[in-house]
Design a protein around this motif. Structure first.
Motif, PDB file in Angstrom:
ATOM      1  N   MET A 217       0.840  -1.193   0.000  1.00 47.13           N
ATOM      2  CA  MET A 217       0.000   0.000   0.000  1.00 47.13           C
ATOM      3  C   MET A 217       0.873   1.240   0.000  1.00 47.13           C
ATOM      4  N   VAL A 218       0.479   2.225  -0.818  1.00 51.05           N
ATOM      5  CA  VAL A 218       1.157   3.511  -0.876  1.00 51.05           C
ATOM      6  C   VAL A 218       0.165   4.564  -0.419  1.00 51.05           C
TER       7      VAL A 218
ATOM      8  N   GLN B 254       0.521  10.330   2.496  1.00 51.31           N
ATOM      9  CA  GLN B 254       1.767  10.757   3.134  1.00 51.31           C
ATOM     10  C   GLN B 254       2.799   9.654   2.931  1.00 51.31           C
ATOM     11  N   TYR B 255       4.009  10.028   2.634  1.00 50.49           N
ATOM     12  CA  TYR B 255       4.991   9.069   2.116  1.00 50.49           C
ATOM     13  C   TYR B 255       5.419   8.052   3.166  1.00 50.49           C
ATOM     14  N   ASN B 256       5.430   8.448   4.453  1.00 52.20           N
ATOM     15  CA  ASN B 256       5.772   7.531   5.547  1.00 52.20           C
ATOM     16  C   ASN B 256       7.157   6.904   5.390  1.00 52.20           C
ATOM     17  N   LEU B 257       8.091   7.645   4.821  1.00 53.95           N
ATOM     18  CA  LEU B 257       9.460   7.154   4.741  1.00 53.95           C
ATOM     19  C   LEU B 257      10.160   7.377   6.077  1.00 53.95           C
TER      20      LEU B 257
ATOM     21  N   ALA C 148       7.159  -0.080  -1.905  1.00 52.64           N
ATOM     22  CA  ALA C 148       6.045  -1.030  -2.000  1.00 52.64           C
ATOM     23  C   ALA C 148       6.386  -2.164  -2.970  1.00 52.64           C
ATOM     24  N   LEU C 149       7.018  -1.822  -4.079  1.00 53.35           N
ATOM     25  CA  LEU C 149       7.383  -2.832  -5.074  1.00 53.35           C
ATOM     26  C   LEU C 149       8.475  -3.767  -4.576  1.00 53.35           C
ATOM     27  N   ALA C 150       9.295  -3.287  -3.638  1.00 51.81           N
ATOM     28  CA  ALA C 150      10.403  -4.096  -3.132  1.00 51.81           C
ATOM     29  C   ALA C 150       9.919  -5.366  -2.443  1.00 51.81           C
TER      30      ALA C 150
ATOM     31  N   ILE D  57      -0.908  -3.581  -5.680  1.00 51.56           N
ATOM     32  CA  ILE D  57      -0.568  -2.378  -4.935  1.00 51.56           C
ATOM     33  C   ILE D  57      -1.820  -1.524  -4.794  1.00 51.56           C
ATOM     34  N   LEU D  58      -2.057  -1.071  -3.570  1.00 54.55           N
ATOM     35  CA  LEU D  58      -3.164  -0.171  -3.264  1.00 54.55           C
ATOM     36  C   LEU D  58      -2.606   1.245  -3.167  1.00 54.55           C
TER      37      LEU D  58
END
Length: 250
Positions: free
Chosen positions: A91-92, A95-98, A160-162, A168-169
């Motif tokens: 899920m993306v 907010q980026y949440n990095l 997310a792809l990793a 993917i949402l």
């Protein structure tokens, strides 16, 4: 995990969700085929983001069923039980949440190495390829604070792809971006759709939904009012609520 090709990858059946006495989802049913792109549109507060959070088990439902591949999501009650599902469903968020004190490369590799126990060298090689995919080669050692909002969101997509998900949402991933950054993020999502990644997007970008979606669902007040291919939904809406919504946003 085996996936049957004869049935949808995602199926929600009569899903209801309440927060206290407020019923957010009032019997949602939808299906998403493997490799397809589905967009969910609708006014604020209509339950769109809640649908995504139910699909990957972020919030439990009150009744109904949710199946993703062979996972019966509503039966997964613990964080440990949800890990295999989260491997399949990334899920993306808006907010980026990095992790601000981790480099771009570290943000991409932490979960596959620490959660899935994958070989660090293979994960780093995959992460480098993903950064190229989202057009961020050369930013491996940058920190999130050194990147623009659009770049941070593309890192979030690469992260997310990793996990090598099946789906993917995307939860309004352009809503927090300046207009000039929206197109670079949508470009990456467009590429994923063309590559055959199953994507479910909550979005306010109607033209983008019209371009990339195989099917569009319009939600209002916790129900799916109308759904169909974008050519039909946008050009010949039948429900007055959808017509009114499109008049305001197009």
């Amino acid at each position: 995990m085996t996936l049957s090709g004869s049935r949808p990858l995602i199926e929600m059946r009569d899903v209801r969700k309440s927060f206290g006495t407020y019923e957010v989802l009032k019997g949602i049913s939808l299906s998403v085929n493997d490799g397809s792109v589905v967009c969910i549109i609708g006014p604020s507060g209509s339950g769109k983001s809640t649908v995504l959070r139910c699909i990957n088990g972020l919030i439990p439902i009150n009744s109904g069923t949710i199946r993703v591949g062979d996972f019966a999501v509503e039966t997964l009650k613990s964080d440990k039980a949800l890990i295999p599902l989260r491997h399949q469903v990334s899920m993306v968020f808006q907010q980026y949440n990095l992790f601000p004190h981790r480099t771009v490369m570290q943000n991409l590799t932490m979960a596959p190495i620490q959660v899935l126990g994958e070989d660090p060298r293979k994960v780093r090689d995959r992460a480098a390829a993903l950064l190229a995919k989202v057009r961020l080669t050369g930013k491996e050692n940058a920190y999130p604070g050194e990147l623009s909002g659009g770049q941070q969101q593309r890192v979030a997509i690469a992260r997310a792809l990793a996990m090598e998900p099946r789906v993917i949402l995307f939860d309004e991933v352009t809503a927090a971006l300046d207009p000039e950054m929206v197109s670079e993020v949508l470009g990456v999502v467009r590429d994923l759709a063309r590559d055959g990644m199953t994507c479910v997007l909550v979005t306010h970008e109607m033209r983008f939904a019209e371009e990339v979606a195989d099917e569009v669902f319009f939600t209002d007040r916790g129900v799916i009012v109308e759904h169909g291919p974008p050519a039909t939904l946008f050009k010949s809406p039948s429900d007055p609520r959808l017509k009114d919504f499109l008049d305001k946003v197009l």
